[in-house]
Design a protein around this motif. Sequence first.
Motif, mmCIF file in Angstrom:
data_model
loop_
_atom_site.group_PDB
_atom_site.id
_atom_site.type_symbol
_atom_site.label_atom_id
_atom_site.label_comp_id
_atom_site.label_asym_id
_atom_site.label_seq_id
_atom_site.Cartn_x
_atom_site.Cartn_y
_atom_site.Cartn_z
ATOM 1 N N VAL A 30 -0.429 9.504 2.466
ATOM 2 C CA VAL A 30 -1.020 8.208 2.820
ATOM 3 C C VAL A 30 0.049 7.124 2.844
ATOM 4 C CG1 VAL A 30 -2.554 6.382 1.997
ATOM 5 C CG2 VAL A 30 -3.354 8.740 2.061
ATOM 6 N N MET A 31 0.945 7.112 1.841
ATOM 7 C CA MET A 31 1.980 6.094 1.801
ATOM 8 C C MET A 31 2.976 6.267 2.939
ATOM 9 S SD MET A 31 3.162 3.361 0.532
ATOM 10 C CE MET A 31 2.145 3.169 -0.938
ATOM 11 N N ASN A 32 3.303 7.495 3.272
ATOM 12 C CA ASN A 32 4.241 7.744 4.369
ATOM 13 C C ASN A 32 3.662 7.312 5.717
ATOM 14 O OD1 ASN A 32 6.956 9.153 3.868
ATOM 15 N ND2 ASN A 32 5.601 10.251 2.465
ATOM 16 N N PHE A 33 2.434 7.701 5.971
ATOM 17 C CA PHE A 33 1.834 7.399 7.266
ATOM 18 C C PHE A 33 1.315 5.961 7.362
ATOM 19 C CE2 PHE A 33 1.487 12.087 7.315
ATOM 20 C CZ PHE A 33 2.102 12.324 8.544
ATOM 21 N N GLY A 34 1.045 5.355 6.220
ATOM 22 C CA GLY A 34 0.528 3.991 6.243
ATOM 23 C C GLY A 34 1.494 2.964 5.698
ATOM 24 N N LYS A 35 2.788 3.273 5.707
ATOM 25 C CA LYS A 35 3.771 2.383 5.072
ATOM 26 C C LYS A 35 3.865 1.025 5.753
ATOM 27 C CE LYS A 35 7.707 4.442 7.541
ATOM 28 N NZ LYS A 35 9.013 5.132 7.360
ATOM 29 N N SER A 36 3.574 0.952 7.047
ATOM 30 C CA SER A 36 3.640 -0.335 7.733
ATOM 31 C C SER A 36 2.624 -1.319 7.174
ATOM 32 C CB SER A 36 3.424 -0.148 9.236
ATOM 33 O OG SER A 36 2.141 0.408 9.490
ATOM 34 N N VAL A 37 1.516 -0.804 6.676
ATOM 35 C CA VAL A 37 0.473 -1.655 6.091
ATOM 36 C C VAL A 37 0.583 -1.704 4.577
ATOM 37 C CG1 VAL A 37 -2.010 -1.967 5.806
ATOM 38 C CG2 VAL A 37 -1.095 -1.205 8.012
ATOM 39 N N LEU A 38 0.696 -0.535 3.947
ATOM 40 C CA LEU A 38 0.670 -0.448 2.492
ATOM 41 C C LEU A 38 1.973 -0.889 1.845
ATOM 42 C CD1 LEU A 38 -1.095 3.022 2.144
ATOM 43 C CD2 LEU A 38 -2.121 0.761 1.915
ATOM 44 N N LEU A 45 6.797 -3.626 -4.313
ATOM 45 C CA LEU A 45 8.114 -3.270 -4.850
ATOM 46 C C LEU A 45 9.269 -3.810 -4.005
ATOM 47 C CD1 LEU A 45 7.585 0.472 -5.908
ATOM 48 C CD2 LEU A 45 7.438 -1.571 -7.330
ATOM 49 N N ASP A 46 9.063 -4.961 -3.355
ATOM 50 C CA ASP A 46 10.143 -5.525 -2.558
ATOM 51 C C ASP A 46 11.198 -6.172 -3.461
ATOM 52 O OD1 ASP A 46 8.938 -7.818 -3.421
ATOM 53 O OD2 ASP A 46 8.297 -8.503 -1.449
ATOM 54 N N GLU A 47 12.292 -6.617 -2.866
ATOM 55 C CA GLU A 47 13.413 -7.135 -3.640
ATOM 56 C C GLU A 47 13.051 -8.404 -4.407
ATOM 57 O OE1 GLU A 47 16.872 -7.564 -1.248
ATOM 58 O OE2 GLU A 47 16.995 -5.435 -0.739
ATOM 59 N N ASP A 48 12.205 -9.234 -3.845
ATOM 60 C CA ASP A 48 11.781 -10.457 -4.543
ATOM 61 C C ASP A 48 11.022 -10.120 -5.826
ATOM 62 O OD1 ASP A 48 12.929 -12.114 -2.693
ATOM 63 O OD2 ASP A 48 11.099 -12.370 -1.517
ATOM 64 N N THR A 49 10.150 -9.120 -5.736
ATOM 65 C CA THR A 49 9.388 -8.699 -6.915
ATOM 66 C C THR A 49 10.317 -8.194 -8.011
ATOM 67 O OG1 THR A 49 7.505 -8.075 -5.529
ATOM 68 C CG2 THR A 49 7.578 -7.163 -7.753
ATOM 69 N N ALA A 108 6.401 5.010 -2.529
ATOM 70 C CA ALA A 108 6.752 3.620 -2.238
ATOM 71 C C ALA A 108 8.135 3.292 -2.779
ATOM 72 C CB ALA A 108 5.710 2.684 -2.835
ATOM 73 N N ALA A 109 8.431 3.725 -4.001
ATOM 74 C CA ALA A 109 9.730 3.446 -4.606
ATOM 75 C C ALA A 109 10.860 4.119 -3.835
ATOM 76 C CB ALA A 109 9.725 3.902 -6.063
ATOM 77 N N VAL A 110 10.649 5.363 -3.443
ATOM 78 C CA VAL A 110 11.682 6.097 -2.715
ATOM 79 C C VAL A 110 11.878 5.540 -1.314
ATOM 80 C CG1 VAL A 110 12.305 8.346 -1.753
ATOM 81 C CG2 VAL A 110 11.387 8.201 -4.069
ATOM 82 N N LEU A 111 10.790 5.182 -0.634
ATOM 83 C CA LEU A 111 10.902 4.590 0.694
ATOM 84 C C LEU A 111 11.653 3.263 0.649
ATOM 85 C CD1 LEU A 111 7.364 5.285 2.221
ATOM 86 C CD2 LEU A 111 9.524 6.353 2.881
ATOM 87 N N ARG A 112 11.456 2.508 -0.406
ATOM 88 C CA ARG A 112 12.127 1.214 -0.542
ATOM 89 C C ARG A 112 13.617 1.373 -0.859
ATOM 90 N NH1 ARG A 112 9.775 -3.448 1.415
ATOM 91 N NH2 ARG A 112 7.712 -3.809 0.517
#
Length: 204
Positions: A30-38, A45-49, A108-112
């Motif tokens: 789900v995270m791989n296929f929906g990463k554009s939204v999720l 987990l973006d850099e600002d966070t 999510a962490a690995v994709l980031r």
Amino acid sequence: MLRVRWNKIYTGRLPLWQLFALGLLLGILVMNFGKSVLLDGTGLLDEDTLYHMKYMTVDGRALFAYVLGKRGSAVAVLVVLATTYLGLAAGRVAAGWYGFLLGNFLTAAVLRYGVKGFLFAFTSLFPQYLLYIPAFVFLLSWCEQVCKEICFSGNYGRHENEGGKKFWLEKALGLLAILTMFLFGCLLESYVNPLLMTALLKIF
């Protein structure tokens, strides 16, 4: 007649590990296929966070109260449902759901951040999950046994005998041990994990 049918369905043990693994795989997909939204759309987990986390001061007592309430409420729901016909279904859903959440978070962490993301995810779960994981496994097993005994064995009304008293004494002591593990896990999550996370983020 209905009781007999339920007994046939629940004679074996629940496939908790299989459901957890299925949930984990589903969470990854789900995270791989929906990463554009999720992922991209939410700033998860973006850099600002992570930057704000790096310089954040953690109040251990406030965090402990929050974590204890969150973990305790989840445990309480499973324990209460274990006394009903929904107990076995609740255990299955919980195993799959926590697998799904873990799959989402790790992906999510690995994709980031690639390999660094995996290190971040591992550190965020350490050391409290050394207690949470066995406590959760024992809790689901406890709920399964209690639910089957109350709802599907036909023996609930005959627990005045020695065997029945022994069973419930074992369950009470088992639940006490599980709650103790969760309590110490909450302490680790509140007082130890923030120190590890801060140290990691300073070199992240």
